[in-house]
Design a protein around this motif. Structure first.
Motif, mmCIF file in Angstrom:
data_model
loop_
_atom_site.group_PDB
_atom_site.id
_atom_site.type_symbol
_atom_site.label_atom_id
_atom_site.label_comp_id
_atom_site.label_asym_id
_atom_site.label_seq_id
_atom_site.Cartn_x
_atom_site.Cartn_y
_atom_site.Cartn_z
ATOM 1 N N PHE A 31 0.813 -1.212 0.000
ATOM 2 C CA PHE A 31 0.000 0.000 0.000
ATOM 3 C C PHE A 31 0.848 1.264 0.000
ATOM 4 O O PHE A 31 0.433 2.297 -0.496
ATOM 5 C CB PHE A 31 -0.946 0.008 1.213
ATOM 6 C CG PHE A 31 -0.250 0.335 2.502
ATOM 7 C CD1 PHE A 31 -0.279 1.627 2.996
ATOM 8 C CD2 PHE A 31 0.457 -0.628 3.196
ATOM 9 C CE1 PHE A 31 0.375 1.944 4.171
ATOM 10 C CE2 PHE A 31 1.110 -0.317 4.361
ATOM 11 C CZ PHE A 31 1.072 0.966 4.856
ATOM 12 N N CYS A 32 2.053 1.193 0.561
ATOM 13 C CA CYS A 32 2.875 2.397 0.687
ATOM 14 C C CYS A 32 3.945 2.509 -0.395
ATOM 15 O O CYS A 32 4.769 3.426 -0.355
ATOM 16 C CB CYS A 32 3.492 2.476 2.078
ATOM 17 S SG CYS A 32 4.433 1.020 2.554
ATOM 18 N N LYS A 35 3.207 5.517 -6.165
ATOM 19 C CA LYS A 35 2.577 5.294 -7.462
ATOM 20 C C LYS A 35 3.642 5.309 -8.562
ATOM 21 O O LYS A 35 4.512 6.176 -8.598
ATOM 22 C CB LYS A 35 1.541 6.396 -7.718
ATOM 23 C CG LYS A 35 0.733 6.185 -8.960
ATOM 24 C CD LYS A 35 -0.341 7.238 -9.090
ATOM 25 C CE LYS A 35 -1.189 6.968 -10.313
ATOM 26 N NZ LYS A 35 -2.265 7.938 -10.434
ATOM 27 N N VAL A 163 3.900 10.755 -4.544
ATOM 28 C CA VAL A 163 2.535 10.480 -4.995
ATOM 29 C C VAL A 163 2.258 9.017 -4.686
ATOM 30 O O VAL A 163 2.993 8.124 -5.117
ATOM 31 C CB VAL A 163 2.379 10.750 -6.518
ATOM 32 C CG1 VAL A 163 0.980 10.370 -6.985
ATOM 33 C CG2 VAL A 163 2.703 12.200 -6.832
ATOM 34 N N THR A 165 -0.682 5.705 -4.177
ATOM 35 C CA THR A 165 -1.890 5.146 -4.788
ATOM 36 C C THR A 165 -3.094 5.443 -3.892
ATOM 37 O O THR A 165 -2.942 5.859 -2.730
ATOM 38 C CB THR A 165 -1.754 3.618 -4.946
ATOM 39 O OG1 THR A 165 -1.648 3.041 -3.644
ATOM 40 C CG2 THR A 165 -0.547 3.251 -5.803
ATOM 41 N N GLU A 166 -4.276 5.179 -4.411
ATOM 42 C CA GLU A 166 -5.494 5.353 -3.620
ATOM 43 C C GLU A 166 -5.498 4.415 -2.408
ATOM 44 O O GLU A 166 -6.053 4.751 -1.365
ATOM 45 C CB GLU A 166 -6.724 5.097 -4.484
ATOM 46 C CG GLU A 166 -6.979 6.176 -5.503
ATOM 47 C CD GLU A 166 -8.204 5.888 -6.357
ATOM 48 O OE1 GLU A 166 -9.078 5.105 -5.924
ATOM 49 O OE2 GLU A 166 -8.270 6.440 -7.470
ATOM 50 N N GLU A 167 -4.887 3.260 -2.565
ATOM 51 C CA GLU A 167 -4.842 2.300 -1.463
ATOM 52 C C GLU A 167 -4.142 2.897 -0.240
ATOM 53 O O GLU A 167 -4.545 2.671 0.900
ATOM 54 C CB GLU A 167 -4.141 1.011 -1.897
ATOM 55 C CG GLU A 167 -4.139 -0.038 -0.811
ATOM 56 C CD GLU A 167 -3.422 -1.318 -1.216
ATOM 57 O OE1 GLU A 167 -3.486 -2.263 -0.425
ATOM 58 O OE2 GLU A 167 -2.807 -1.366 -2.291
ATOM 59 N N TYR A 168 -3.095 3.667 -0.465
ATOM 60 C CA TYR A 168 -2.371 4.318 0.630
ATOM 61 C C TYR A 168 -3.312 5.202 1.440
ATOM 62 O O TYR A 168 -3.350 5.136 2.668
ATOM 63 C CB TYR A 168 -1.212 5.140 0.057
ATOM 64 C CG TYR A 168 -0.429 5.914 1.083
ATOM 65 C CD1 TYR A 168 0.557 5.286 1.838
ATOM 66 C CD2 TYR A 168 -0.652 7.267 1.296
ATOM 67 C CE1 TYR A 168 1.292 5.989 2.779
ATOM 68 C CE2 TYR A 168 0.079 7.980 2.230
ATOM 69 C CZ TYR A 168 1.057 7.332 2.963
ATOM 70 O OH TYR A 168 1.786 8.037 3.895
ATOM 71 N N ASP A 169 -4.077 6.028 0.734
ATOM 72 C CA ASP A 169 -5.025 6.913 1.419
ATOM 73 C C ASP A 169 -6.063 6.118 2.202
ATOM 74 O O ASP A 169 -6.437 6.489 3.317
ATOM 75 C CB ASP A 169 -5.711 7.844 0.416
ATOM 76 C CG ASP A 169 -4.727 8.805 -0.240
ATOM 77 O OD1 ASP A 169 -3.742 9.204 0.429
ATOM 78 O OD2 ASP A 169 -4.937 9.152 -1.417
ATOM 79 N N LYS A 170 -6.522 5.001 1.644
ATOM 80 C CA LYS A 170 -7.507 4.168 2.334
ATOM 81 C C LYS A 170 -6.922 3.550 3.602
ATOM 82 O O LYS A 170 -7.580 3.510 4.641
ATOM 83 C CB LYS A 170 -8.014 3.063 1.402
ATOM 84 C CG LYS A 170 -8.901 3.569 0.291
ATOM 85 C CD LYS A 170 -9.299 2.437 -0.644
ATOM 86 C CE LYS A 170 -10.064 2.965 -1.841
ATOM 87 N NZ LYS A 170 -10.359 1.889 -2.799
#
Length: 184
Positions: A31-32, A35, A163, A165-170
């Motif tokens: 996740f980290c 991108k 930058v 990914t969206e997964e990181y934010d989730k």
């Protein structure tokens, strides 16, 4: 993939012994991991891996079991700096561990690794030395002490330069809700 990474991957060295194995990372997404990161390799410990990100010459260490302030940190200003640090440390894990350790602890870590022996260690160290000589010759660089340079890079670093990914934010959002920030 950048030429320097492609060249590195095909060098006749034992990538695993140096802690820069890359084949096993091809299908591993953490996740980290930033991108569009290009994976150099890693020591196959705790998901730690080294990457280059688009439009940046620095090498970053990705540590999925860190915390949100150090999931990703720079460890070299350029690919050649990374190679010289790898030559100095004789493997990648000490480079990844510079964050959060004193210089004395860093030096101790290097000395302990160099002093380890076990049945068959002679063969291990012979292969490692051969890989390090090949690596040095291939890039025309010599070992360089990474400690001060890496700390300097990390102190000047801002996480918003990366930058994700969206997964990181989730994952971060879920961690905030639970009061934790680890991926465990």
């Amino acid at each position: 993939m950048r030429d320097e990474i492609r060249t590195f991957h095909v060098l006749p060295i034992d990538h695993e012994l140096l802690g820069v194995e890359w084949r096993s990372w091809e299908d591993n997404d953490y996740f980290c991991t930033p991108k569009d990161a290009e994976i150099i390799g890693g020591p196959e410990v705790d998901g730690i891996h080294f990457v280059m990100i688009p439009n940046d010459k620095r090498i970053f260490c990705v540590n999925p079991v860190g915390d949100k302030s150090n999931y990703v940190l720079p460890v070299a200003a350029t690919f050649l700096d990374f190679i010289s640090y790898l030559l100095y440390c004789r493997e990648s894990l000490p480079i990844a561990r510079i964050h959060g350790v004193t210089e004395k602890a860093f030096r101790s870590m290097l000395a302990e690794e160099a002093a380890l022996t076990w049945p068959g260690s002679e063969v291990y160290y012979k292969k490692k030395k051969k890989s390090l000589r090949t690596l040095s010759a291939a890039y025309g660089v010599q070992p360089a002490d990474p400690y001060a340079a890496v700390l300097g890079l990390q102190q000047a670093f801002r996480m918003d330069e990366i930058v994700f990914t969206e997964e990181y934010d989730k994952v971060l959002a879920a961690g905030q809700e639970k009061g934790v920030f680890s991926c465990e």
